[in-house]
Design an enzyme around this catalytic site. Sequence first.
Site, short mmCIF file in Angstrom:
data_model
loop_
_atom_site.label_atom_id
_atom_site.label_comp_id
_atom_site.label_asym_id
_atom_site.label_seq_id
_atom_site.Cartn_x
_atom_site.Cartn_y
_atom_site.Cartn_z
N LYS A 22 9.58 -31.94 35.37
CA LYS A 22 10.75 -31.50 34.58
C LYS A 22 11.65 -32.68 34.26
CE LYS A 22 14.38 -29.67 36.93
NZ LYS A 22 15.69 -30.31 36.75
N ASN A 23 11.98 -33.47 35.28
CA ASN A 23 12.99 -34.52 35.09
C ASN A 23 12.46 -35.74 34.33
OD1 ASN A 23 14.82 -32.90 36.27
ND2 ASN A 23 14.85 -33.95 38.25
N ARG A 93 22.74 -29.43 32.55
CA ARG A 93 23.47 -30.70 32.48
C ARG A 93 22.67 -31.80 31.81
NH1 ARG A 93 27.69 -31.57 35.63
NH2 ARG A 93 27.11 -33.76 35.64
N CYS A 117 29.29 -28.87 38.84
CA CYS A 117 28.29 -27.82 39.00
C CYS A 117 28.16 -27.51 40.48
CB CYS A 117 26.95 -28.19 38.39
SG CYS A 117 25.94 -29.24 39.41
N ARG A 122 29.54 -34.36 39.83
CA ARG A 122 28.60 -34.95 38.88
C ARG A 122 29.27 -35.48 37.60
NH1 ARG A 122 23.24 -31.34 38.76
NH2 ARG A 122 22.33 -33.31 38.16
N PRO A 123 30.16 -36.48 37.74
CA PRO A 123 30.79 -37.05 36.54
C PRO A 123 29.77 -37.80 35.68
CG PRO A 123 31.32 -38.37 38.47
CD PRO A 123 30.54 -37.18 38.97
N VAL A 124 30.16 -38.13 34.44
CA VAL A 124 29.26 -38.90 33.55
C VAL A 124 29.95 -40.20 33.12
CG1 VAL A 124 27.82 -36.98 32.73
CG2 VAL A 124 30.00 -37.46 31.58
N ASP A 125 30.87 -40.69 33.97
CA ASP A 125 31.63 -41.89 33.63
C ASP A 125 30.74 -43.12 33.38
OD1 ASP A 125 31.27 -41.42 36.50
OD2 ASP A 125 32.21 -43.38 36.76
N GLN A 126 29.61 -43.21 34.09
CA GLN A 126 28.74 -44.39 33.92
C GLN A 126 28.01 -44.37 32.58
OE1 GLN A 126 28.90 -47.00 36.14
NE2 GLN A 126 30.52 -45.63 36.85
N ASP A 305 16.35 -34.08 46.04
CA ASP A 305 15.73 -32.84 45.55
C ASP A 305 14.72 -32.25 46.54
OD1 ASP A 305 17.25 -33.08 43.29
OD2 ASP A 305 15.67 -33.91 42.04
N ILE A 327 23.68 -38.08 48.21
CA ILE A 327 23.77 -38.14 46.75
C ILE A 327 24.80 -37.15 46.20
CG2 ILE A 327 22.47 -37.99 44.57
CD1 ILE A 327 21.50 -40.28 46.30
N ARG A 397 14.18 -22.46 36.28
CA ARG A 397 14.57 -23.67 35.57
C ARG A 397 13.65 -24.84 35.94
NH1 ARG A 397 19.88 -25.45 37.24
NH2 ARG A 397 19.15 -27.18 35.99
N1 EPU Z 1 27.36 -40.18 39.27
C1 EPU Z 1 28.59 -40.71 38.97
N2 EPU Z 1 28.84 -41.09 37.68
C2 EPU Z 1 27.93 -40.95 36.68
C3 EPU Z 1 26.67 -40.41 36.99
C4 EPU Z 1 26.41 -40.03 38.30
O1 EPU Z 1 29.44 -40.85 39.84
O2 EPU Z 1 28.23 -41.30 35.53
C5 EPU Z 1 27.05 -39.78 40.66
C6 EPU Z 1 26.73 -38.30 40.80
O3 EPU Z 1 27.90 -37.52 40.95
C7 EPU Z 1 25.86 -38.31 42.05
C8 EPU Z 1 25.10 -39.62 41.94
O4 EPU Z 1 25.85 -40.43 41.04
O5 EPU Z 1 26.67 -38.31 43.17
C9 EPU Z 1 23.69 -39.51 41.43
O6 EPU Z 1 23.66 -38.71 40.27
P1 EPU Z 1 22.61 -38.93 39.09
O7 EPU Z 1 23.35 -39.28 37.85
O8 EPU Z 1 21.52 -39.83 39.53
O9 EPU Z 1 22.03 -37.47 38.91
P2 EPU Z 1 21.56 -36.86 37.55
O10 EPU Z 1 20.99 -37.92 36.71
O11 EPU Z 1 22.61 -35.98 36.99
C10 EPU Z 1 19.05 -36.44 38.24
C11 EPU Z 1 18.17 -35.26 38.33
C12 EPU Z 1 18.60 -34.39 39.51
C13 EPU Z 1 18.48 -35.25 40.77
C14 EPU Z 1 19.34 -36.52 40.63
C15 EPU Z 1 19.24 -37.46 41.79
C16 EPU Z 1 17.56 -34.91 36.02
C17 EPU Z 1 17.62 -34.07 34.81
N3 EPU Z 1 18.24 -34.50 37.09
O12 EPU Z 1 20.37 -35.92 38.04
O13 EPU Z 1 17.68 -33.32 39.60
O14 EPU Z 1 18.92 -34.52 41.88
O15 EPU Z 1 18.97 -37.22 39.44
O16 EPU Z 1 17.94 -37.87 41.96
O17 EPU Z 1 16.86 -35.92 36.04
C18 EPU Z 1 16.97 -31.18 40.22
O18 EPU Z 1 15.91 -31.40 39.60
O19 EPU Z 1 17.11 -30.19 40.99
C19 EPU Z 1 18.09 -32.10 40.06
C20 EPU Z 1 19.34 -31.77 40.38
#
Ligand code: EPU
Length: 417
Positions: A22-23, A93, A117, A122-126, A305, A327, A397
């Site tokens: 999926k990811n 997301r 969520c 789970r911010p997207v600041d990066q 995960d 995480i 999902r």
């Molecule tokens: N984070 C920030 N700022 C950002 C982005 C992330 O602070 O801009 C933090 C998050 O809050 C978290 C950490 O960084 O604490 C890691 O988050 P990441 O961005 O890596 O997670 P993601 O990309 O949103 C993906 C997977 C998740 C998986 C995580 C960690 C997808 C679609 N989702 O999420 O999958 O848990 O990486 O490996 O690729 C799942 O499949 O059940 C799932 C949640």
Amino acid sequence: MQKLTIHGGTPLSGEIQISGAKNAALPILCTSLLTYESLRIKNVPHLNDVTTMLKLLKQMGTNISIDKDSEISLTTTHLSNPIAPYEMVKTMRAAILVLGPMLARTGEAKISLPGGCAIGLRPVDQHIKGLQAMGAEIHIKHGYIHAKASQLIGAHIVMDTVTVTGTENLMMAATLAEGITTLENAAREPEVVDLACCLISMGAKIHGAGSDVITIKGVKLLHETTYQVIADRIEAGTFLVAAAASGGDIHLKNTCPNILNSVLDKLVESGAKIQSGEDWVNLKMTNKLQSVNICTAPYPAFPTDMQAQFMVLNSVAEGTSRITENIFENRFMHVLELKRMGARIEVEGNTAVVHGVDKLEGASVMATDLRASACLVLAGLIAQGETIIDRIYHLDRGYERIEEKLLSLGVKINRIN
Ligand code: EPU
């Protein structure tokens, strides 16, 4: 609303095929936004998140055809509507993944902010910081990210935290930027590597995917490709834990053991006997289950995960274990449900201390997120009596044909309306 009923107590036995990841599939589908030409993507799992992503892409102008089972063709000749609305982002997301490619292709993108969520903020600041470094003007208004850049320019970006979708978004955007982009502290997850391989097959110039420094040299245009998505390592891990915890014997086909090392190591530590080849894994549990300590961290360390699934295994293993979640700040919601089934777990901050008990008892439980749902299914199949799991839309999902696969492994499972 649909529910699952499971009569526990049967050790898993048999052979199943692992689906596409999926990811990996979700970002790979978004690469269609980067080219006028057609993509043919194989091994796409049939999941609700994939359906939502296809709906979003279609709404933005992508022409989609489902050629045969797990094979999808996408053509985005014209991106007519560069908007990802709240209704879609709130259910998935990963919709944030259209931000980078859309901006790179059209110079404009408007995407709903995902918000928090169940498993964390789970911010997207990066994602935003990286695109700004590449010259994008970004404003957040009325809950939407408005991004503009007539031409993205390559930049040196040091990410403050390791983020999977953040790395993917910036890597996709950088393929069409002018000049060279370097992503430092990049995510090394196999799904990032799979996306990079797909982009390379479309003509992108990417080096270092799989390490923490990725370099992308922008090109003018990307072209058509046919690409096969890697196998889902989390689905594979979930079935292996199910087999270990139930004292079973299973064979997984179409999988990638080389990206599952941290999980396989823990299964061996728990007493499982594992054999593997290039694309298969066999697990046999003959010993008494031993509890194992877990500490989640970015790849190649133990994946968040798989944390909930190992919580079930530890619940019925010999000894006391510590599971530390590094995480996501709120990924222990399954603990309360497991306790209702007889598990002995105490949570201290981001660590759960699990005292193994002889057995779990079936109960009515509620799924709260995708991996928590998988954990409850695992708990149900080793518990005594009947378990009824509510809110299983979370499960749909991320696990393709889960009942069908579990039924073929001997589990007494049923979906009810
Ligand atoms: N984070 C920030 N700022 C950002 C982005 C992330 O602070 O801009 C933090 C998050 O809050 C978290 C950490 O960084 O604490 C890691 O988050 P990441 O961005 O890596 O997670 P993601 O990309 O949103 C993906 C997977 C998740 C998986 C995580 C960690 C997808 C679609 N989702 O999420 O999958 O848990 O990486 O490996 O690729 C799942 O499949 O059940 C799932 C949640």
